[in-house]
Structures are given as structure tokens and as C-alpha cells.
Design a protein around this motif. Structure first.
Motif, PDB file in Angstrom:
ATOM      1  N   ARG B  12      -6.102 -10.531   2.590  1.00 20.78           N
ATOM      2  CA  ARG B  12      -5.454  -9.496   1.787  1.00 20.78           C
ATOM      3  C   ARG B  12      -5.569  -8.139   2.487  1.00 20.78           C
ATOM      4  O   ARG B  12      -4.583  -7.471   2.727  1.00 20.78           O
ATOM      5  CB  ARG B  12      -6.123  -9.422   0.400  1.00 20.78           C
ATOM      6  N   ASP B  13      -6.824  -7.761   2.832  1.00 23.34           N
ATOM      7  CA  ASP B  13      -7.062  -6.488   3.523  1.00 23.34           C
ATOM      8  C   ASP B  13      -8.063  -6.730   4.653  1.00 23.34           C
ATOM      9  O   ASP B  13      -9.011  -7.490   4.484  1.00 23.34           O
ATOM     10  CB  ASP B  13      -7.663  -5.444   2.570  1.00 23.34           C
ATOM     11  N   THR B  15      -8.754  -6.862   9.159  1.00 23.47           N
ATOM     12  CA  THR B  15      -8.279  -6.829  10.540  1.00 23.47           C
ATOM     13  C   THR B  15      -8.134  -8.245  11.076  1.00 23.47           C
ATOM     14  O   THR B  15      -9.014  -9.084  10.862  1.00 23.47           O
ATOM     15  CB  THR B  15      -9.290  -6.074  11.441  1.00 23.47           C
ATOM     16  N   GLU B  62     -12.220  -9.687   6.777  1.00 22.85           N
ATOM     17  CA  GLU B  62     -11.690  -9.116   5.527  1.00 22.85           C
ATOM     18  C   GLU B  62     -12.397  -7.812   5.160  1.00 22.85           C
ATOM     19  O   GLU B  62     -13.603  -7.653   5.394  1.00 22.85           O
ATOM     20  CB  GLU B  62     -11.847 -10.124   4.391  1.00 22.85           C
ATOM     21  N   ASP B  63     -11.621  -6.897   4.612  1.00 17.17           N
ATOM     22  CA  ASP B  63     -12.134  -5.628   4.075  1.00 17.17           C
ATOM     23  C   ASP B  63     -12.819  -4.771   5.129  1.00 17.17           C
ATOM     24  O   ASP B  63     -13.782  -4.050   4.833  1.00 17.17           O
ATOM     25  CB  ASP B  63     -13.104  -5.883   2.900  1.00 17.17           C
ATOM     26  N   GLU B  65     -11.715  -2.421   8.755  1.00 19.86           N
ATOM     27  CA  GLU B  65     -10.801  -2.008   9.821  1.00 19.86           C
ATOM     28  C   GLU B  65     -11.632  -1.512  10.989  1.00 19.86           C
ATOM     29  O   GLU B  65     -12.662  -0.854  10.800  1.00 19.86           O
ATOM     30  CB  GLU B  65      -9.845  -0.921   9.313  1.00 19.86           C
ATOM     31  N   ARG B  87      -3.003  -4.725   5.103  1.00 26.86           N
ATOM     32  CA  ARG B  87      -3.270  -4.151   3.770  1.00 26.86           C
ATOM     33  C   ARG B  87      -2.346  -4.840   2.765  1.00 26.86           C
ATOM     34  O   ARG B  87      -1.122  -4.889   2.986  1.00 26.86           O
ATOM     35  CB  ARG B  87      -3.024  -2.638   3.761  1.00 26.86           C
ATOM     36  N   ASP B  88      -2.936  -5.371   1.741  1.00 28.62           N
ATOM     37  CA  ASP B  88      -2.185  -6.078   0.701  1.00 28.62           C
ATOM     38  C   ASP B  88      -1.292  -7.157   1.321  1.00 28.62           C
ATOM     39  O   ASP B  88      -0.101  -7.242   1.024  1.00 28.62           O
ATOM     40  CB  ASP B  88      -1.361  -5.086  -0.136  1.00 28.62           C
TER      41      ASP B  88
END
Lengths: 316, 152
Positions: B12-13, B15, B62-63, B65, B87-88
Motif C-alpha cells: 500500500r505504502d 518502497t 512497507e511504510d 521511504e 503511496r496508496d
């Protein structure tokens, strides 16, 4: 030369070298003109491993400039044996002296010291790394015999661990010099030195034997093959014997060939070479004093200029 | 979406680090300091077929960057990598890595006699040269075996 420290020979430009060597020549011609030039200043001799020639020639150079010298004494009885870091040691000594000379068994030690202190630092040998003040006196010796351009220079012996070799090879890239490296396969130049030589486009050739190249040389720079580098003593004796020169070896050499050695020698140059016109290694060692006087004078002058510039800035 | 890309699930969010040379995924995680204890969801695909590289690794975090310094260091072991910021579920940024001029504090010097290995309060510093890195202190050059000296 506008630098405060002398850490590696790779930092030296042709101008830097000529500035120091011109001054060294002036010092040698009239040492009294430089007496007391730095009276009241103190040089710290920080030798973390034994040294005779380098330490004494810096000591002599400083005293001939009117400086006092201080030393650490035996490393085993100094604070180093209590586990103090080099970083802390040099920061403490910075408060005692106007410049410091550092000999240390680890590569990069002088770079670290230069980052930690503001007084001039001279690298007097860091492990198998660099020994740039030796290089300046080597260049002075070569220049007095041949000048520094249009030369073929052979460098023979332990090229892998020989810090004087690493510094000399780097400095010679500033001049029109063909460099011939003569060594056993196992003691060839390290990757980092080759990299620098390649980057500068230096003219280099490598050989396992001296004989094929000897008649081309203006200078033969011999270094000691270090016994302690060989796990097998028999292998050391086999290799070392092949890189020993004597008067017979030089019988067909050019008449004006200069033979040099950073000393101490063990048996890589036979005593009968001393009696030939080629031998220059004792003069080379003696040149350490005027060259190091010139170097200290230059670095202290630079440091003084920097201080004055800061004061001027602050006064505005 | 190709079958190959479905080997690890979409995130979902976070890298996605794609086009990593086969076998380097765990070194990528080491550089990022990820050992699983941070709580990020991490997916790793290793030796996945790739048109460009033949075989490649993919790392999805996830989550999180990546910072520029992390990307810089990644470039040393994964010069072909692409960094996708998600993102999303949408890729909002897609970047190739570029080689930095130097890296600090992430590699240890292989020269045991280097002052950086002498218990000094000092951070390693390497210049990035043509096909490797070079220690600022002892000048040792490190080429093919960079990943073995990651110290993070």
C-alpha cells in the motif's frame, strides 16, 4: 605550498615540491641564515614506533631552526600503553607544540591526526602507507644530481609494503619521469598506488629483474626486502638474494647512475658499492636535515599566514 | 501486471527496490538496517527472471521511504536498481540510483592495519572511484567484494 599538513605525497604539486626544494637548497647553502628563525617554537616528535634516522633528522632540523623539541619517550611507558586513543593523544599534544611529526604503525594515522588538530602535522611514516618527508629529501638528492625531468628511475625491492616507494612513485608523477618498478611478483605495487599512477597517466613499467633495464636508468632506488613479510624464511632468502646489488652488478651501469636507499640497509647493497661513484645513500640521509628544515619552515609559515588571515577576518 | 511481479504481493505504502542484482537482496536489507525487528512489512524476491538482468532480486519495504544517503549506498551494490515510492498502491516516484562521490560510516575497511580498525572514535569514509570505493584513510581500494564489508 599553501598547506598546513604534509600527510601524503599525492597531495604535493610540482610547485609545492619545488618550493620546498628551492628552500632546502638555500638552507644548505647558508644554514646560519635560518638559525633562530623559529626560536621559541616547539616541535612535538610523536613516534609510536621506533625510528632513528627520521626522528633524529627532524630533531636536528628543528633545533637548527631555533626550535625546541619534545617527545613521547618510549611508547611502552607513555599514555598510549594505558589505552589512550591517537585522537586524544594528538589533541593533548596540540596544546604543547606548534607543530607535530607523527610516526605510527597504522595506515591513515596521520590523516586522522590532521583532522583532529590545527597545528601542522607531518606524516613521518604510517605503517605501509606513506612517508612524504622522506620523498622530499629523495627528490632533493635526485635533483642535485640530475634535475627532475627527462629521467628514468628504477625502484627496486619491497614495493608492496615500502612506504617510501609509495610516496616517491606518487611525487614523481609531477615530473617527466619513466618509472621502472623491479620486484618479485609477491611484492609488486599495491592496488591503491597503481590506481594513482594510472590516474595521472604516469609512464611506468614493471620488471622482475634489474639487468634488462639497468642501462636505461639515471637513478636506482633500492629498498629493503623485509624478512618479516615472508612466512617462509627460505623463500625470503631466495628472493632477497636476487635483489642484492654489488659493484659487479653496476659494472655496466651508466657512469652517472645514482644509487639511493632510504636506509637502513641490511644486505641489499653490498659495502663495495659504497666506494663507487654511484653511491649516494649517505648524502641522501644527510639531506634530510636541510630538507626537513625547509619543510618545517614552509609549514610554519603557512600556519602563520592562516592565523594572520583569521585575525584580519575577525578584525573586520 | 506480469506473473513475475506477482511473486511478491503489492504494497500500500512504502518502497519497492527493483532490478537488484541476483543474490544481493539480503545485503540491501543490511544497508537499510532492516533485520525484521522494526515492524515494517518486508517482502523479498530472489533470483526472479528479468529481461534486463537475467536474474534479479526485488525488495519491498512497507511504510518506509528511503533517504538519499541510503539510495547512494545502495548504488554501490545495486547499480542497476530502480527505487519506486508507493503511496496508496500507486507508484508515485520512480528513480534510478546514482553513484555518490563518497559514503560515510557504512563500510568497514578490509585493511586490518587501517587506523579505522584501531578502536579510534572515527567514522569510515570511502571515496567512490571508477569501479569501487577507496578508503580515505589508508587508500585501500575495494571492488567486487564491497557487500562483504557493509557495516550497518
Amino acid at each position: 605550498m599553501r598547506q598546513d599538513h604534509l600527510i601524503t605525497a599525492t597531495q604535493l604539486s610540482r610547485d609545492d615540491i619545488e618550493t620546498v626544494l628551492d628552500r632546502a637548497r638555500a638552507v644548505a647553502e647558508d644554514p646560519t641564515a635560518y638559525a633562530d628563525r623559529h626560536a621559541g617554537r616547539v616541535l612535538a616528535l610523536c613516534f609510536f614506533e621506533p625510528s632513528t634516522r627520521t626522528r633524529m633528522s627532524f630533531d636536528s632540523a628543528a633545533k637548527r631552526l631555533g626550535m625546541d623539541t619534545i617527545g613521547m619517550g618510549d611508547v611502552d611507558s607513555s599514555s598510549v600503553s594505558k589505552g589512550e586513543s591517537l585522537s586524544d593523544t594528538v589533541r593533548v599534544i596540540e596544546g604543547y607544540a606548534d607543530a607535530m611529526v607523527l610516526r605510527h604503525p597504522s595506515e591513515g594515522a596521520a590523516t586522522l591526526a590532521g583532522e583532529r588538530v590545527d597545528v601542522p602535522v607531518v606524516n613521518a611514516g604510517d605503517g605501509a602507507g606513506q612517508h612524504p618527508s622522506q620523498t622530499l629529501l629523495d627528490l632533493h638528492t635526485i635533483r642535485e644530481d640530475h634535475g627532475l625531468d627527462d629521467l628514468s628511475i628504477g625502484i627496486m625491492g619491497d614495493l608492496k609494503y615500502g612506504r617510501t616507494v609509495h610516496s616517491l612513485a606518487a611525487a614523481l608523477t609531477n615530473f617527466d619521469v619513466n618509472q621502472h618498478f623491479v620486484s618479485p611478483e609477491s611484492l609488486r605495487l599495491p592496488r591503491s598506488v597503481r590506481f594513482d599512477l594510472h590516474e595521472t597517466g604516469a609512464q611506468i613499467r614493471e620488471h622482475e629483474e634489474l639487468e634488462p633495464v639497468l642501462d636505461e636508468l639515471d637513478v636506482l632506488y633500492v629498498t629493503r626486502i623485509q624478512k618479516e613479510r615472508f612466512p617462509d624464511e627460505n623463500e625470503y632468502h631466495r628472493v632477497a638474494g636476487e635483489y642484492r646489488i654489488d659493484a659487479d652488478t653496476l659494472a655496466d651501469a651508466p657512469d652517472d647512475l645514482t644509487v639511493m636507499h632510504p636506509l637502513p640497509r641490511v644486505d641489499e647493497i653490498a659495502p663495495d658499492v659504497d666506494e663507487t661513484d654511484h653511491a649516494r645513500y649517505f648524502e641522501q640521509a644527510h639531506n634530510g636535515v636541510p630538507v626537513r628544515m625547509a619543510l618545517l619552515d614552509t609549514l610554519l609559515e603557512n600556519a602563520g599566514s592562516a592565523e594572520n588571515a583569521e585575525e584580519t577576518e575577525a578584525d573586520r | 501486471m506480469s506473473e513475475h511481479e506477482l511473486r511478491v504481493s503489492k504494497i500500500r505504502d512504502g518502497t519497492v527496490i527493483d532490478h537488484v542484482e541476483g543474490g544481493q537482496a539480503l545485503n540491501v536489507l543490511a544497508i537499510l538496517g532492516i533485520d525484521g525487528s522494526e515492524g515494517h512489512g518486508v517482502s523479498v524476491g530472489m533470483n526472479v527472471p528479468s529481461d534486463r538482468l537475467g536474474r534479479k532480486d526485488i525488495v519491498k519495504v512497507e511504510d518506509r521511504e528511503l533517504s538519499q544517503s541510503e539510495v547512494d549506498v545502495l548504488s554501490l551494490i545495486a547499480p542497476e536498481a530502480t527505487i519506486n515510492i508507493v503511496r496508496d498502491f500507486e507508484v508515485v516516484e520512480k528513480n534510478r540510483v546514482t553513484r555518490p562521490d563518497s559514503v560515510s560510516g557504512v563500510l568497514s575497511c578490509p585493511n586490518r592495519n587501517c587506523i579505522t580498525n584501531a578502536d579510534e572514535p572515527i567514522e569510515t569514509q570511502f571515496d567512490v572511484v571508477a569501479d569501487g570505493v577507496r578508503c580515505d584513510y589508508c587508500a585501500t581500494i575495494l571492488r567486487a567484494d564491497i557487500a562483504a564489508h557493509i557495516d550497518v
